[in-house]
Write a protein that holds these residues in place. Structure first.
Motif, PDB file in Angstrom:
ATOM      1  N   LEU A  44       0.840  -1.200   0.000  1.00 41.97           N
ATOM      2  CA  LEU A  44       0.000   0.000   0.000  1.00 41.97           C
ATOM      3  C   LEU A  44       0.871   1.245   0.000  1.00 41.97           C
ATOM      4  O   LEU A  44       0.637   2.190  -0.774  1.00 41.97           O
ATOM      5  N   ASP A  45       1.876   1.274   0.848  1.00 44.48           N
ATOM      6  CA  ASP A  45       2.768   2.421   0.945  1.00 44.48           C
ATOM      7  C   ASP A  45       3.539   2.627  -0.354  1.00 44.48           C
ATOM      8  O   ASP A  45       3.743   3.762  -0.794  1.00 44.48           O
ATOM      9  N   VAL A  46       3.933   1.514  -0.992  1.00 43.99           N
ATOM     10  CA  VAL A  46       4.702   1.591  -2.236  1.00 43.99           C
ATOM     11  C   VAL A  46       3.886   2.257  -3.336  1.00 43.99           C
ATOM     12  O   VAL A  46       4.345   3.210  -3.988  1.00 43.99           O
ATOM     13  N   VAL A  47       2.652   1.778  -3.559  1.00 41.28           N
ATOM     14  CA  VAL A  47       1.852   2.339  -4.653  1.00 41.28           C
ATOM     15  C   VAL A  47       1.366   3.746  -4.326  1.00 41.28           C
ATOM     16  O   VAL A  47       1.283   4.607  -5.207  1.00 41.28           O
ATOM     17  N   TYR A  48       1.071   3.989  -3.060  1.00 39.75           N
ATOM     18  CA  TYR A  48       0.583   5.322  -2.671  1.00 39.75           C
ATOM     19  C   TYR A  48       1.656   6.384  -2.896  1.00 39.75           C
ATOM     20  O   TYR A  48       1.375   7.474  -3.409  1.00 39.75           O
ATOM     21  N   LYS A  49       2.884   6.070  -2.536  1.00 47.26           N
ATOM     22  CA  LYS A  49       3.967   7.044  -2.671  1.00 47.26           C
ATOM     23  C   LYS A  49       4.278   7.356  -4.131  1.00 47.26           C
ATOM     24  O   LYS A  49       4.654   8.491  -4.454  1.00 47.26           O
ATOM     25  N   THR A  50       4.156   6.365  -5.011  1.00 47.30           N
ATOM     26  CA  THR A  50       4.523   6.599  -6.407  1.00 47.30           C
ATOM     27  C   THR A  50       3.401   7.237  -7.213  1.00 47.30           C
ATOM     28  O   THR A  50       3.652   7.772  -8.293  1.00 47.30           O
TER      29      THR A  50
END
Length: 327
Positions: A282-288
């Motif tokens: 979740l954090d990976v896709v949200y940040k990008t």
């Protein structure tokens, strides 16, 4: 150089290399069969022989799973009762099917994409919510899943183009259409990737639930976690096998990269107890994501069970997000 002295070590070395190569080939065949195997027609949603494959298995005492099963059994007949079956031809010549439920004089649409080895039945509770809240609903059967055609399950390699084709189908049906994309698990990755495509302005927003950041990341995680194998070491070899057999590169099946090109407002949802598509993604896709964005983390929710673990929080967040874009 004395060949007799190196002959034995050379034979041993070559033998070890040969055995390792055979083992790697067998692992590739096994992983490919497990991950990409086409579901047979018996797994089509209308078949009496339909047997859902669940990954990972859930315990019978899990209240979220019990609620999920009850809601699917209740909502799937309702979905079929209000829908007609429609078909399109994909960019690569496959016949794709979907349930389409229309309301009179309504231009709001929700396209709902199911997950890995699932079916329209599995997303029928979500479709009911959208339908009851004023949306026409389109629920496709993803390629390779028994109902629609497809020789293998593609882990969202080609299905973003299928989503675009369904969007174009709706826009031909209704030039005033206003569309929200919704997807869960592999379907979540599919709609995230689709937002990075050149889509019509009719697409208003997107909601993804527990989608993986990339096929590469997910396979590495699966190898490490479930098979206790060194995923980072094996994945390059496995990827070469996939490119040769199935025609795509797992590195490029990447929601986190496609979201860099997205301008479509997106709500990201993930369960904090997810051990199948891990919560950190979740954090990976949200940040990008370059688009306007919101996120909901659901404590104690297992994979694809956020809506049944905390239904009030889930639907309040979803409905409030939709109100911002569907005035």
């Amino acid at each position: 150089m004395n060949f007799k002295k190196i002959r034995k070590p050379l034979i041993i070395t070559l033998s070890v290399i040969l055995v390792l190569n055979i083992l790697l080939q067998l692992l590739c065949v096994y992983f490919t069969h497990t991950a990409f195997r086409q579901l047979p027609p018996e797994n089509a949603p209308d078949s009496p022989l339909f047997v859902q494959e669940r990954h990972p298995p859930y315990t019978g005492t899990n209240q979220a799973e019990i609620l999920n099963q009850k809601e699917k059994d209740r909502c799937y007949p309702l979905l079929k009762a209000v829908s007609e079956v429609v078909e399109i031809t994909s960019f690569d010549g496959l016949q794709l099917k979907a349930y389409l439920a229309l309301k009179e004089n309504n231009h709001n649409y929700a396209i709902l994409m199911h997950g890995f080895k699932d079916s329209p039945k599995c997303v029928s509770p979500y479709a009911e919510h959208f339908y009851k809240n004023g949306f026409n609903t389109l629920v496709p059967g993803q390629r390779g899943h028994g109902w629609s055609q497809g020789n293998f399950i593609d882990m969202s390699a080609f299905t973003p183009q299928d989503v675009k084709s369904w969007i174009e189908y709706i826009c031909k049906l209704d030039s005033q259409a206003r569309i929200v994309l919704w997807g869960i698990s592999m379907g979540g990755s599919t709609v995230m990737r689709a937002t990075g495509l050149d889509l019509p302005e009719n697409v208003i927003c997107c909601i993804e639930d527990c989608g993986f950041s990339s096929a590469w990341d997910e396979f590495v995680y699966q190898m490490n976690t479930f098979y206790k194998l060194p995923g980072k070491l094996l994945m390059p070899y496995f990827n070469l096998y996939i490119k040769r057999k199935l025609g795509f590169d797992c590195r490029k099946v990447s929601a986190k990269d496609d979201l860099k090109n997205s301008s479509i407002p997106t709500l990201f949802i993930h369960g904090q107890a997810d051990t199948y598509v891990p919560y950190y993604m979740l954090d990976v896709v949200y940040k990008t994501a370059a688009c306007p964005k919101e996120a909901l983390a659901v404590e104690e929710a297992q994979h694809a069970r956020a809506a049944f673990t905390a239904p009030l929080a889930y639907w309040l967040t979803v409905d409030n997000f939709l109100k911002k874009y569907f005035l």
